[in-house]
Design an enzyme around this catalytic site. Structure first.
Site, PDB file in Angstrom:
ATOM      1  N   HIS A 130      39.114  -3.190  14.787  1.00 35.62           N
ATOM      2  CA  HIS A 130      39.682  -3.975  15.906  1.00 35.62           C
ATOM      3  C   HIS A 130      39.168  -3.524  17.270  1.00 35.62           C
ATOM      4  O   HIS A 130      39.380  -4.215  18.267  1.00 35.62           O
ATOM      5  CB  HIS A 130      41.212  -3.884  15.911  1.00 35.62           C
ATOM      6  CG  HIS A 130      41.861  -4.548  14.730  1.00 35.62           C
ATOM      7  ND1 HIS A 130      41.593  -5.861  14.381  1.00 35.62           N
ATOM      8  CD2 HIS A 130      42.751  -4.094  13.812  1.00 35.62           C
ATOM      9  CE1 HIS A 130      42.305  -6.174  13.292  1.00 35.62           C
ATOM     10  NE2 HIS A 130      43.002  -5.111  12.929  1.00 35.62           N
ATOM     11  N   ASP A 167      39.256  -6.019   4.874  1.00 31.39           N
ATOM     12  CA  ASP A 167      40.593  -5.726   5.419  1.00 31.39           C
ATOM     13  C   ASP A 167      41.329  -7.063   5.607  1.00 31.39           C
ATOM     14  O   ASP A 167      40.695  -8.083   5.875  1.00 31.39           O
ATOM     15  CB  ASP A 167      40.431  -5.005   6.760  1.00 31.39           C
ATOM     16  CG  ASP A 167      41.746  -4.497   7.324  1.00 31.39           C
ATOM     17  OD1 ASP A 167      42.023  -3.295   7.204  1.00 31.39           O
ATOM     18  OD2 ASP A 167      42.502  -5.316   7.911  1.00 31.39           O
ATOM     19  N   HIS A 169      43.029  -8.092   7.978  1.00 31.61           N
ATOM     20  CA  HIS A 169      42.929  -8.576   9.356  1.00 31.61           C
ATOM     21  C   HIS A 169      41.472  -8.893   9.711  1.00 31.61           C
ATOM     22  O   HIS A 169      40.553  -8.264   9.180  1.00 31.61           O
ATOM     23  CB  HIS A 169      43.444  -7.512  10.335  1.00 31.61           C
ATOM     24  CG  HIS A 169      44.865  -7.096  10.085  1.00 31.61           C
ATOM     25  ND1 HIS A 169      45.194  -5.973   9.361  1.00 31.61           N
ATOM     26  CD2 HIS A 169      46.027  -7.679  10.453  1.00 31.61           C
ATOM     27  CE1 HIS A 169      46.526  -5.865   9.308  1.00 31.61           C
ATOM     28  NE2 HIS A 169      47.051  -6.896   9.959  1.00 31.61           N
ATOM     29  N   ASP A 254      44.807  -3.461   3.022  1.00 31.83           N
ATOM     30  CA  ASP A 254      46.088  -4.054   3.379  1.00 31.83           C
ATOM     31  C   ASP A 254      46.226  -5.501   2.912  1.00 31.83           C
ATOM     32  O   ASP A 254      47.215  -6.162   3.220  1.00 31.83           O
ATOM     33  CB  ASP A 254      46.359  -3.928   4.889  1.00 31.83           C
ATOM     34  CG  ASP A 254      45.141  -4.206   5.743  1.00 31.83           C
ATOM     35  OD1 ASP A 254      44.108  -4.663   5.199  1.00 31.83           O
ATOM     36  OD2 ASP A 254      45.206  -3.962   6.964  1.00 31.83           O
TER      37      ASP A 254
HETATM   38 ZN   LIG Z   1      44.090  -4.391   8.569  1.00 29.90          ZN
END
Ligand SMILES: [Zn+2]
Length: 341
Positions: A130, A167, A169, A254
């Site tokens: 991120h 991931d 995200h 995740d």
């Molecule tokens: Zn994540």
């Protein structure tokens, strides 16, 4: 690049500073993650992998991706135990941990491109995908995988790097850093709409890099067949055409059904299936593949999924083929303008 003779023992990068980045009570991205996954690996005799201490990233490596003000901000906020945002608090140990997390990813690509390693895993924290060039967010301080890819391109003779981010995200930081670049093919499968809100299918990169961002959003609840279909029918064929010298996995766990943060439904074995596709591509192209730890917040699921991923990256096997999912057809329609999908 000339073919290399691979070593038989893969490398696992770690550093004790990963345990000193204290995010405070109740934060999912916590030091226990490393403890849990290493306890599981210990139980499995480290799968025969060689453990190596991750060095600090050099200023040169970090500055190839992040401006000096960003390095200063991370160091200063760490010294005074501040926070970039509510999700991204720092402690006194965070600066050192962040240096080693980026440095471990760089050491991994050195081992892969110069050291004759066929595969490896950098298991450090904080995670990185991120973090944008000038912005820390979402538990991430430096963009570890981007710093490593840049290092491979600038100093280790790589001309093209394929990054696959599984991931749950969107890897907004990695994506933004290479948005206008043709040197990196970035493929991300992520729950959408979801944090951080970026990564629609239509975001295919910009300028020179148009077509080199493969954003593959999936709805909450998506499971193995959807992920595998997007990998098998979109990410892998595009990467085959791209012909990378190096493959990196932004390895977050995740999207596991047990994860308290993500809302997808992968099983532990699903990570083995995903890794098997990537392993097979790397073998087909005769290039190494390394994984860099991102998220994954259920300790048991994280530990088992990391071990499964490592096992498959070392041993390979025949990937499981799945039918084209309707999301695959939609993705092929948009991305087929750039790749033979
Ligand atoms: Zn994540």
């Amino acid at each position: 690049m000339a073919p290399v003779r691979y070593r038989r023992v893969p490398v696992y990068l770690r550093h004790p500073s990963s345990l000193e980045h204290d995010t405070g009570f109740g934060h999912p991205e916590r030091a226990e993650r490393i403890g849990a996954l290493e306890a599981e690996l210990e139980r499995r005799d480290w799968l025969g992998w060689e453990r190596k201490e991750a060095p600090r990233a050099s200023d040169e490596q970090l500055l190839a991706v992040h401006p000096p003000e960003h390095l200063r901000a991370v160091r200063e906020l760490s010294a005074r135990e501040g926070a970039f945002d509510m999700d991204t608090p720092l402690s006194r140990g965070s600066w050192e941990a962040a240096l080693h997390a980026a440095g471990g990813a760089c050491a991994l690509v050195e081992a892969l491109l110069s050291g004759g390693e066929r595969t490896g895993f950098a298991a450090l924290r904080p995670p990185g995908h991120h973090a944008e060039s000038a912005r820390a967010m979402g538990f991430c301080l430096f963009s570890n995988v981007a710093v490593a890819a840049r290092h491979a391109l600038d100093s280790l003779g790589a001309e093209r790097v394929f990054i696959v981010d599984w991931d749950v995200h969107h890897g907004n930081g990695t994506n933004a850093i290479f948005h206008a670049s043709r040197e990196v093919l970035f493929a991300s499968i992520h729950q959408y709409p979801f944090y951080p809100g970026t990564g629609p299918l239509e975001d295919v990169g910009s300028g020179e890099g148009e077509g080199f961002s493969l954003n593959l959003p999936v709805p909450g609840g998506s499971g193995e067949d959807v992920f595998l279909s997007l990998v098998e029918h979109i990410a892998i064929p595009a990467a085959r055409e791209f012909r990378p010298d190096l493959i990196l996995i932004s390895a977050g766990f995740d999207a596991h059904r047990a994860d308290p943060v993500g809302g997808c439904a992968l099983e532990t074995s699903s990570y083995g299936e995903l890794a098997r596709h990537v392993r097979a591509l790397a073998d087909e192209l005769s290039v190494p593949v390394g994984a860099v730890l991102e998220g994954g917040y259920d300790l048991e699921a994280l530990a088992a999924s990391v071990a499964t991923t490592m096992e498959v990256l070392a041993d390979g096997g025949r990937p499981r083929s799945v039918d084209r999912h309707r999301l695959t057809d939609a993705a092929a329609e948009t991305l087929g303008r750039y790749w033979g999908l």
